[in-house]
Design a protein around this motif. Structure first.
Motif, PDB file in Angstrom:
ATOM      1  N   PHE A   1       0.868  -1.182   0.000  1.00  0.00           N
ATOM      2  CA  PHE A   1       0.000   0.000   0.000  1.00  0.00           C
ATOM      3  C   PHE A   1       0.899   1.225   0.000  1.00  0.00           C
ATOM      4  CE2 PHE A   1      -2.322   3.363   2.301  1.00  0.00           C
ATOM      5  CZ  PHE A   1      -3.376   3.528   1.414  1.00  0.00           C
ATOM      6  N   THR A   2       0.544   2.192  -0.834  1.00  0.00           N
ATOM      7  CA  THR A   2       1.329   3.412  -0.970  1.00  0.00           C
ATOM      8  C   THR A   2       0.474   4.623  -0.650  1.00  0.00           C
ATOM      9  OG1 THR A   2       2.673   2.398  -2.718  1.00  0.00           O
ATOM     10  CG2 THR A   2       2.739   4.801  -2.531  1.00  0.00           C
ATOM     11  N   HIS A   3       1.026   5.509   0.157  1.00  0.00           N
ATOM     12  CA  HIS A   3       0.371   6.791   0.446  1.00  0.00           C
ATOM     13  C   HIS A   3       1.435   7.863   0.588  1.00  0.00           C
ATOM     14  CE1 HIS A   3      -2.252   9.843   2.098  1.00  0.00           C
ATOM     15  NE2 HIS A   3      -1.469   9.948   3.162  1.00  0.00           N
ATOM     16  N   ASP A   4       1.217   8.956  -0.105  1.00  0.00           N
ATOM     17  CA  ASP A   4       2.119  10.116  -0.023  1.00  0.00           C
ATOM     18  C   ASP A   4       3.574   9.708  -0.288  1.00  0.00           C
ATOM     19  OD1 ASP A   4       2.617  12.818   0.301  1.00  0.00           O
ATOM     20  OD2 ASP A   4       2.899  12.680   2.476  1.00  0.00           O
ATOM     21  N   GLY A   5       3.748   8.802  -1.249  1.00  0.00           N
ATOM     22  CA  GLY A   5       5.072   8.393  -1.665  1.00  0.00           C
ATOM     23  C   GLY A   5       5.705   7.292  -0.835  1.00  0.00           C
ATOM     24  N   ALA A   6       5.037   6.874   0.249  1.00  0.00           N
ATOM     25  CA  ALA A   6       5.588   5.820   1.107  1.00  0.00           C
ATOM     26  C   ALA A   6       4.878   4.503   0.819  1.00  0.00           C
ATOM     27  CB  ALA A   6       5.418   6.187   2.577  1.00  0.00           C
ATOM     28  N   GLU A   7       5.647   3.491   0.418  1.00  0.00           N
ATOM     29  CA  GLU A   7       5.099   2.165   0.117  1.00  0.00           C
ATOM     30  C   GLU A   7       5.581   1.167   1.165  1.00  0.00           C
ATOM     31  OE1 GLU A   7       4.895  -1.112  -3.533  1.00  0.00           O
ATOM     32  OE2 GLU A   7       6.343   0.535  -3.595  1.00  0.00           O
ATOM     33  N   ARG A   8       4.638   0.358   1.662  1.00  0.00           N
ATOM     34  CA  ARG A   8       4.981  -0.678   2.643  1.00  0.00           C
ATOM     35  C   ARG A   8       4.243  -1.960   2.294  1.00  0.00           C
ATOM     36  NH1 ARG A   8       4.595   4.034   5.442  1.00  0.00           N
ATOM     37  NH2 ARG A   8       6.404   4.592   6.735  1.00  0.00           N
ATOM     38  N   ASP A   9       4.864  -3.074   2.661  1.00  0.00           N
ATOM     39  CA  ASP A   9       4.187  -4.354   2.526  1.00  0.00           C
ATOM     40  C   ASP A   9       3.055  -4.439   3.544  1.00  0.00           C
ATOM     41  OD1 ASP A   9       5.780  -5.269   0.481  1.00  0.00           O
ATOM     42  OD2 ASP A   9       7.143  -6.370   1.795  1.00  0.00           O
ATOM     43  N   VAL A  10       1.970  -5.090   3.111  1.00  0.00           N
ATOM     44  CA  VAL A  10       0.827  -5.331   3.987  1.00  0.00           C
ATOM     45  C   VAL A  10       0.417  -6.790   3.817  1.00  0.00           C
ATOM     46  CG1 VAL A  10      -1.553  -4.719   4.565  1.00  0.00           C
ATOM     47  CG2 VAL A  10       0.024  -2.936   3.775  1.00  0.00           C
ATOM     48  N   TYR A  11       0.306  -7.503   4.928  1.00  0.00           N
ATOM     49  CA  TYR A  11      -0.076  -8.917   4.912  1.00  0.00           C
ATOM     50  C   TYR A  11      -1.560  -9.037   5.222  1.00  0.00           C
ATOM     51  CZ  TYR A  11       4.867  -9.915   4.667  1.00  0.00           C
ATOM     52  OH  TYR A  11       6.171  -9.976   4.255  1.00  0.00           O
ATOM     53  N   ARG A  12      -2.247  -9.836   4.396  1.00  0.00           N
ATOM     54  CA  ARG A  12      -3.702  -9.909   4.458  1.00  0.00           C
ATOM     55  C   ARG A  12      -4.161 -11.353   4.642  1.00  0.00           C
ATOM     56  NH1 ARG A  12      -7.775  -7.095   0.092  1.00  0.00           N
ATOM     57  NH2 ARG A  12      -9.706  -8.191   0.668  1.00  0.00           N
ATOM     58  N   ARG A  13      -5.227 -11.504   5.424  1.00  0.00           N
ATOM     59  CA  ARG A  13      -5.795 -12.837   5.624  1.00  0.00           C
ATOM     60  C   ARG A  13      -7.248 -12.708   6.074  1.00  0.00           C
ATOM     61  NH1 ARG A  13      -3.033 -18.014   8.560  1.00  0.00           N
ATOM     62  NH2 ARG A  13      -4.885 -19.293   8.825  1.00  0.00           N
ATOM     63  N   GLY A  14      -8.097 -13.640   5.623  1.00  0.00           N
ATOM     64  CA  GLY A  14      -9.459 -13.730   6.112  1.00  0.00           C
ATOM     65  C   GLY A  14     -10.476 -13.068   5.213  1.00  0.00           C
ATOM     66  N   SER A  15     -11.695 -12.991   5.728  1.00  0.00           N
ATOM     67  CA  SER A  15     -12.803 -12.338   5.032  1.00  0.00           C
ATOM     68  C   SER A  15     -13.721 -11.724   6.069  1.00  0.00           C
ATOM     69  CB  SER A  15     -13.578 -13.350   4.170  1.00  0.00           C
ATOM     70  OG  SER A  15     -14.124 -14.374   4.985  1.00  0.00           O
ATOM     71  N   GLY A  16     -14.507 -10.748   5.634  1.00  0.00           N
ATOM     72  CA  GLY A  16     -15.382 -10.045   6.557  1.00  0.00           C
ATOM     73  C   GLY A  16     -14.884  -8.630   6.792  1.00  0.00           C
ATOM     74  N   PRO A  17     -15.424  -7.929   7.793  1.00  0.00           N
ATOM     75  CA  PRO A  17     -14.991  -6.556   8.076  1.00  0.00           C
ATOM     76  C   PRO A  17     -13.484  -6.477   8.285  1.00  0.00           C
ATOM     77  CG  PRO A  17     -16.932  -7.129   9.382  1.00  0.00           C
ATOM     78  CD  PRO A  17     -16.463  -8.395   8.734  1.00  0.00           C
ATOM     79  N   GLY A  18     -12.910  -5.340   7.932  1.00  0.00           N
ATOM     80  CA  GLY A  18     -11.470  -5.184   8.017  1.00  0.00           C
ATOM     81  C   GLY A  18     -10.973  -4.821   9.401  1.00  0.00           C
ATOM     82  N   VAL A  19      -9.827  -5.366   9.768  1.00  0.00           N
ATOM     83  CA  VAL A  19      -9.141  -5.020  11.014  1.00  0.00           C
ATOM     84  C   VAL A  19      -7.663  -4.809  10.697  1.00  0.00           C
ATOM     85  CG1 VAL A  19      -8.431  -5.785  13.308  1.00  0.00           C
ATOM     86  CG2 VAL A  19     -10.749  -6.287  12.492  1.00  0.00           C
ATOM     87  N   VAL A  20      -7.161  -3.627  11.008  1.00  0.00           N
ATOM     88  CA  VAL A  20      -5.753  -3.318  10.814  1.00  0.00           C
ATOM     89  C   VAL A  20      -5.002  -3.660  12.100  1.00  0.00           C
ATOM     90  CG1 VAL A  20      -4.068  -1.484  10.385  1.00  0.00           C
ATOM     91  CG2 VAL A  20      -6.230  -1.528   9.109  1.00  0.00           C
ATOM     92  N   VAL A  21      -4.041  -4.563  11.987  1.00  0.00           N
ATOM     93  CA  VAL A  21      -3.240  -5.002  13.131  1.00  0.00           C
ATOM     94  C   VAL A  21      -1.868  -4.354  13.029  1.00  0.00           C
ATOM     95  CG1 VAL A  21      -2.151  -6.971  14.282  1.00  0.00           C
ATOM     96  CG2 VAL A  21      -4.483  -7.181  13.369  1.00  0.00           C
ATOM     97  N   MET A  22      -1.572  -3.449  13.951  1.00  0.00           N
ATOM     98  CA  MET A  22      -0.289  -2.756  13.994  1.00  0.00           C
ATOM     99  C   MET A  22       0.591  -3.451  15.026  1.00  0.00           C
ATOM    100  SD  MET A  22      -1.826   1.119  13.900  1.00  0.00           S
ATOM    101  CE  MET A  22      -3.200   0.706  14.995  1.00  0.00           C
ATOM    102  N   SER A  23       1.645  -4.062  14.581  1.00  0.00           N
ATOM    103  CA  SER A  23       2.457  -4.886  15.468  1.00  0.00           C
ATOM    104  C   SER A  23       3.263  -4.028  16.438  1.00  0.00           C
ATOM    105  CB  SER A  23       3.412  -5.768  14.654  1.00  0.00           C
ATOM    106  OG  SER A  23       4.352  -4.977  13.964  1.00  0.00           O
ATOM    107  N   GLU A  24       3.675  -4.679  17.506  1.00  0.00           N
ATOM    108  CA  GLU A  24       4.538  -4.060  18.492  1.00  0.00           C
ATOM    109  C   GLU A  24       5.992  -4.229  18.069  1.00  0.00           C
ATOM    110  OE1 GLU A  24       3.672  -6.423  22.026  1.00  0.00           O
ATOM    111  OE2 GLU A  24       3.438  -8.133  20.702  1.00  0.00           O
ATOM    112  N   ILE A  25       6.894  -3.576  18.784  1.00  0.00           N
ATOM    113  CA  ILE A  25       8.326  -3.837  18.625  1.00  0.00           C
ATOM    114  C   ILE A  25       8.599  -5.277  19.056  1.00  0.00           C
ATOM    115  CG2 ILE A  25      10.582  -3.277  19.630  1.00  0.00           C
ATOM    116  CD1 ILE A  25       9.765  -1.159  17.654  1.00  0.00           C
ATOM    117  N   PRO A  26       9.344  -6.069  18.304  1.00  0.00           N
ATOM    118  CA  PRO A  26      10.202  -5.689  17.178  1.00  0.00           C
ATOM    119  C   PRO A  26       9.575  -5.834  15.800  1.00  0.00           C
ATOM    120  CG  PRO A  26      10.764  -7.896  17.876  1.00  0.00           C
ATOM    121  CD  PRO A  26       9.690  -7.430  18.806  1.00  0.00           C
TER     122      PRO A  26
END
Length: 262
Positions: free
Chosen positions: A13-38
């Motif tokens: 996914f890219t926004h404002d010039g920044a592109e990052r990998d995004v891992y996707r799984r499942g179906s249904g409503p979306g949930v964004v999981v932001m991992s902790e360190i590390p």
């Protein structure tokens, strides 16, 4: 190079010039999981799998670290050091959000536009924990969860009570709460990275819109939880019925269901 996670589809996914990998799984409503360190450790992956198994589409952006790499103290320290000098994280800021939040808001809008429904869920953990609150500025975020929100780092009363959100964004969050939005937050009571003063601030600012879970990790606690326990639904999860960390995990999944399905 990032590895492929079994059962997850890697995209970007890219926004404002920044592109990052995004891992996707499942179906249904979306949930964004932001991992902790590390980063996206096996424990974070297992949590994401649980969310997907409950009937949600998980989107897990790679914000730092190497996906799938096991947790270690040295690995965590190296990634924390990188975050501390990164322009995307404002780890000492008590009254402003990290710049990375803008990219995450765009991701949430993208997920909602694709999947529709009442909105998306978002859970942040540790260094990303406060992000879930700041994401609420965008109306696409309907189910924010703050798990051991640990920013701002550092000493002093202001930082211990800080929520890592600007006054302007906090005002927008409070408007949403006044209109019926809800926030779930959780911590261990003796976690030095997520002090009790921060939850006092959350309760003061959000009032009845905040549902807080504080798990006893003090000396002699009933469940033998270590005093330095930190990661409620990942590293320090005891996946046994009745255990307070399992109850917290169950509540997170139920919260997503209530807010995203109704």
């Amino acid at each position: 190079m990032p590895i492929e996670l079994d059962g997850f589809k890697r995209g970007s996914f890219t926004h404002d010039g920044a592109e990052r990998d995004v891992y996707r799984r499942g179906s249904g409503p979306g949930v964004v999981v932001m991992s902790e360190i590390p980063g996206i450790t096996p424990q974070v992956i297992r949590f994401a799998e649980r969310v997907a198994a409950e009937g949600f589409t998980v989107f897990m952006p790679q914000l730092f670290g190497t996906p799938g790499k096991p947790f270690s103290t040295a690995y965590a320290a190296s990634q924390l050091a990188r975050a501390c000098i990164s322009r995307e994280f404002a780890v000492l800021a008590a009254n402003e959000s990290s710049p990375l939040v803008d990219w995450l808001r765009a991701l949430c809008r993208h997920v909602h536009a694709e999947l529709g429904g009442k909105g998306v869920g978002a859970i942040g953990m540790c260094i990303t924990g406060n992000f879930a609150l700041a994401l609420m500025v965008d109306p696409s975020v309907a189910a924010p969860v703050l798990s051991q929100p640990s920013l701002p780092l550092g000493l002093g009363a202001a930082r211990r009570a800080g929520m890592h959100i600007s006054e302007r964004d906090l005002a927008a969050v409070k408007e949403r709460c006044a209109s019926g939005a809800q926030v779930l937050a959780m911590r261990f009571t003796h976690d030095p990275l997520c002090p009790g003063e921060r939850f006092v601030s959350l309760r003061k600012e959000l009032g009845p819109a905040l549902e807080s879970i504080e798990i006893d990790s003090g000396p002699g606690n009933t469940w033998g939880i270590q005093r330095l326990a930190h990661s409620v639904v990942t590293n320090d999860l005891v996946d046994e019925a009745g255990h307070p960390t399992r109850q917290a995990l169950d509540r997170v999944l139920a919260f997503f269901g209530e807010r995203l399905r109704g």
